[in-house]
Structure formats: structure tokens, C-alpha cells
Design a protein around this motif. Structure first.
Motif, PDB file in Angstrom:
ATOM      1  N   ALA A  50       0.836  -1.205   0.000  1.00 29.96           N
ATOM      2  CA  ALA A  50       0.000   0.000   0.000  1.00 29.96           C
ATOM      3  C   ALA A  50       0.869   1.251   0.000  1.00 29.96           C
ATOM      4  N   THR A  51       1.909   1.261   0.830  1.00 33.86           N
ATOM      5  CA  THR A  51       2.835   2.396   0.885  1.00 33.86           C
ATOM      6  C   THR A  51       3.529   2.600  -0.462  1.00 33.86           C
ATOM      7  N   ALA A  52       3.956   1.511  -1.079  1.00 36.24           N
ATOM      8  CA  ALA A  52       4.624   1.611  -2.389  1.00 36.24           C
ATOM      9  C   ALA A  52       3.679   2.169  -3.442  1.00 36.24           C
ATOM     10  N   LEU A  53       2.431   1.740  -3.427  1.00 42.16           N
ATOM     11  CA  LEU A  53       1.452   2.278  -4.376  1.00 42.16           C
ATOM     12  C   LEU A  53       1.233   3.767  -4.140  1.00 42.16           C
ATOM     13  N   ILE A  54       1.053   4.150  -2.891  1.00 43.09           N
ATOM     14  CA  ILE A  54       0.845   5.563  -2.552  1.00 43.09           C
ATOM     15  C   ILE A  54       2.023   6.406  -3.039  1.00 43.09           C
ATOM     16  N   SER A  55       3.220   5.847  -2.949  1.00 40.83           N
ATOM     17  CA  SER A  55       4.434   6.588  -3.318  1.00 40.83           C
ATOM     18  C   SER A  55       4.614   6.773  -4.819  1.00 40.83           C
ATOM     19  N   THR A  56       3.714   6.239  -5.618  1.00 38.28           N
ATOM     20  CA  THR A  56       3.808   6.423  -7.071  1.00 38.28           C
ATOM     21  C   THR A  56       2.932   7.568  -7.576  1.00 38.28           C
ATOM     22  N   ALA A  57       2.212   8.211  -6.689  1.00 41.36           N
ATOM     23  CA  ALA A  57       1.236   9.227  -7.092  1.00 41.36           C
ATOM     24  C   ALA A  57       1.895  10.528  -7.540  1.00 41.36           C
ATOM     25  N   PRO A  58       1.257  11.228  -8.470  1.00 43.67           N
ATOM     26  CA  PRO A  58       1.780  12.524  -8.906  1.00 43.67           C
ATOM     27  C   PRO A  58       1.941  13.512  -7.756  1.00 43.67           C
ATOM     28  N   ARG A  59       1.094  13.428  -6.757  1.00 44.49           N
ATOM     29  CA  ARG A  59       1.186  14.312  -5.589  1.00 44.49           C
ATOM     30  C   ARG A  59       2.547  14.173  -4.912  1.00 44.49           C
ATOM     31  N   VAL A  60       3.075  12.967  -4.863  1.00 41.03           N
ATOM     32  CA  VAL A  60       4.369  12.707  -4.229  1.00 41.03           C
ATOM     33  C   VAL A  60       5.515  13.138  -5.145  1.00 41.03           C
ATOM     34  N   TRP A  61       5.331  12.987  -6.435  1.00 41.87           N
ATOM     35  CA  TRP A  61       6.385  13.252  -7.423  1.00 41.87           C
ATOM     36  C   TRP A  61       6.210  14.598  -8.109  1.00 41.87           C
ATOM     37  N   HIS A  62       5.592  15.559  -7.446  1.00 44.68           N
ATOM     38  CA  HIS A  62       5.443  16.934  -7.955  1.00 44.68           C
ATOM     39  C   HIS A  62       4.815  16.962  -9.347  1.00 44.68           C
ATOM     40  N   GLY A  63       3.710  16.217  -9.485  1.00 44.89           N
ATOM     41  CA  GLY A  63       2.939  16.223 -10.722  1.00 44.89           C
ATOM     42  C   GLY A  63       3.292  15.153 -11.726  1.00 44.89           C
ATOM     43  N   VAL A  64       4.299  14.352 -11.461  1.00 49.39           N
ATOM     44  CA  VAL A  64       4.722  13.314 -12.404  1.00 49.39           C
ATOM     45  C   VAL A  64       4.093  11.978 -12.006  1.00 49.39           C
ATOM     46  N   GLU A  65       3.353  11.380 -12.911  1.00 45.61           N
ATOM     47  CA  GLU A  65       2.726  10.074 -12.692  1.00 45.61           C
ATOM     48  C   GLU A  65       3.773   8.981 -12.830  1.00 45.61           C
ATOM     49  N   LYS A  66       3.889   8.120 -11.817  1.00 42.91           N
ATOM     50  CA  LYS A  66       4.868   7.034 -11.847  1.00 42.91           C
ATOM     51  C   LYS A  66       4.267   5.699 -12.258  1.00 42.91           C
ATOM     52  N   LEU A  67       2.953   5.631 -12.416  1.00 52.13           N
ATOM     53  CA  LEU A  67       2.303   4.444 -12.948  1.00 52.13           C
ATOM     54  C   LEU A  67       1.705   4.800 -14.303  1.00 52.13           C
ATOM     55  N   THR A  68       2.549   4.787 -15.316  1.00 51.59           N
ATOM     56  CA  THR A  68       2.096   5.188 -16.649  1.00 51.59           C
ATOM     57  C   THR A  68       1.740   4.011 -17.533  1.00 51.59           C
ATOM     58  N   SER A  69       2.053   2.798 -17.087  1.00 50.05           N
ATOM     59  CA  SER A  69       1.750   1.619 -17.905  1.00 50.05           C
ATOM     60  C   SER A  69       1.431   0.430 -17.014  1.00 50.05           C
ATOM     61  N   ALA A  70       0.774  -0.543 -17.603  1.00 47.21           N
ATOM     62  CA  ALA A  70       0.458  -1.781 -16.884  1.00 47.21           C
ATOM     63  C   ALA A  70       1.740  -2.502 -16.480  1.00 47.21           C
ATOM     64  N   ALA A  71       2.773  -2.402 -17.287  1.00 48.16           N
ATOM     65  CA  ALA A  71       4.052  -3.048 -16.971  1.00 48.16           C
ATOM     66  C   ALA A  71       4.657  -2.476 -15.693  1.00 48.16           C
ATOM     67  N   GLU A  72       4.472  -1.189 -15.443  1.00 51.31           N
ATOM     68  CA  GLU A  72       4.986  -0.590 -14.213  1.00 51.31           C
ATOM     69  C   GLU A  72       4.248  -1.119 -12.982  1.00 51.31           C
ATOM     70  N   VAL A  73       2.967  -1.404 -13.131  1.00 51.58           N
ATOM     71  CA  VAL A  73       2.219  -2.030 -12.036  1.00 51.58           C
ATOM     72  C   VAL A  73       2.774  -3.427 -11.781  1.00 51.58           C
TER      73      VAL A  73
END
Length: 182
Positions: free
Chosen positions: A15-38
Motif C-alpha cells: 500500500a505504501t509503495a502504491l501511494i508513493s507512485t502518485a503525482p502528488r508525491v512526485w510533484h505532478g509526475v505520474e509514476k504508474l504510466t503503464s500496466a508493466a509498471e504495475v
């Protein structure tokens, strides 16, 4: 995707790892951009799963719900918030797992997103029950908007991503000390 009830920390860490991929954490950058990243995120945490492009949006929605649960605890809403919201995520059933030491496992065979919701929901429920609400924290780095569940043995984790946020804080402190000394 299944999780032994006694192993809630894996679900909370996911859950923590998923939360840490959000644009809010990365200053607007989405870290889950593809199914492969999931898939990579799941594999990094010891879970098997194959996300389809159609499920990517649902995974992101789940991430937002997980963040809302953690935020409620961080903001002092209390344990009832976690129990109420995480219980709705935990939609899978109990089954008796195999192996040398059979344990009840919690999971869902209904699909990736339902299984992910069940595992992370149970992880959050287990963490709040076993460790308490004080283990749900906002990142201590002033520049970060991350949040996490500290399931470490010592319970002294301060950063959502210690390798990134913690390192940046330590480097800045080191540079400040060098400037003031020289």
C-alpha cells in the motif's frame, strides 16, 4: 494474489509503495504510466500479477483510496476510519493455505484490482491493529507530500521513500554543515 493474515506487513508495504507512485508525491509526475509498471511494482514486493492497460485506471483509483485511508489516520480521524474504509477494500475471502505451516490466507481470485484491494486493505487493517495509528505517518521531508505506514520493527521510519527523501534531507543537512563550518 493472496496474503497470510499473519503477514499484514507485506500488504501495508505494498500500500505504501502504491501511494508513493502518485503525482502528488512526485510533484505532478505520474509514476504508474503503464500496466508493466504495475507488474514491476508487484514483483518488487513479492506478488505475482499481470495488469492490463484497461485495469491501470482502476489501480490508480485504488491508490487514491489507499492514500485517503492513510491520510485519515495521519490527520487524527482515528482507527474507525481505517476499519471502515479498508474493510470495504478487503473483498476477497479466507482460504486455508498449504505448505509446512498452513495459515489462513486472504485474497481474491476475482481479478488483479480486487486482489490488490484485498491485500492492501488487509495490510492496513493488520497494521493499525498490531502497531497502532501512530505508525501511519506523513513524510518528514519538507519538500515531500508522501505518506506511509511504518511496519519496521523499531518504528522509527521518517520518510515515505528513505532512499530518496531521506537521502535528500541528509545531503542538504551535510551541505549546510559544510557551509557553516567553512
Amino acid at each position: 494474489m493472496q496474503l497470510a493474515l499473519s503477514d499484514y506487513s507485506r500488504g501495508a508495504e505494498l500500500a505504501t509503495a502504491l501511494i508513493s507512485t502518485a503525482p502528488r508525491v512526485w510533484h505532478g509526475v505520474e509514476k504508474l504510466t503503464s500496466a508493466a509498471e504495475v507488474d514491476d511494482l508487484l514483483a518488487a514486493h513479492g506478488f505475482a500479477g499481470s495488469c492490463t492497460p484497461a485495469e491501470l485506471g482502476d489501480v490508480r483509483d485504488l491508490r487514491a483510496e489507499l492514500r485517503a485511508i492513510v491520510d485519515e489516520i495521519v490527520d487524527g480521524e482515528g482507527v474507525d476510519a481505517v476499519v471502515r474504509r479498508a474493510s470495504t477494500l478487503a473483498t476477497g475471502g479466507l482460504t486455508l493455505g498449504g505448505g509446512d505451516r498452513p495459515d489462513w490466507v486472504f485474497g481474491s481470485d476475482a481479478g488483479l484490482v480486487d486482489g490488490l484491494a484485498a491485500v492492501t486493505g488487509m495490510g492496513l487493517l493488520g497494521a493499525v491493529r498490531a502497531l497502532g495509528a501512530q505508525r501511519f505517518r506523513a513524510c518528514a521531508a519538507a519538500f515531500c507530500e508522501g505518506a506511509f505506514v511504518d511496519v519496521s520493527r523499531a518504528g522509527r521510519r521518517r520518510y515515505c521513500m528513505p532512499d530518496l527523501c531521506g537521502n535528500r534531507v541528509n545531503v542538504a543537512a551535510h551541505r549546510a554543515r559544510r557551509r557553516s563550518a567553512g
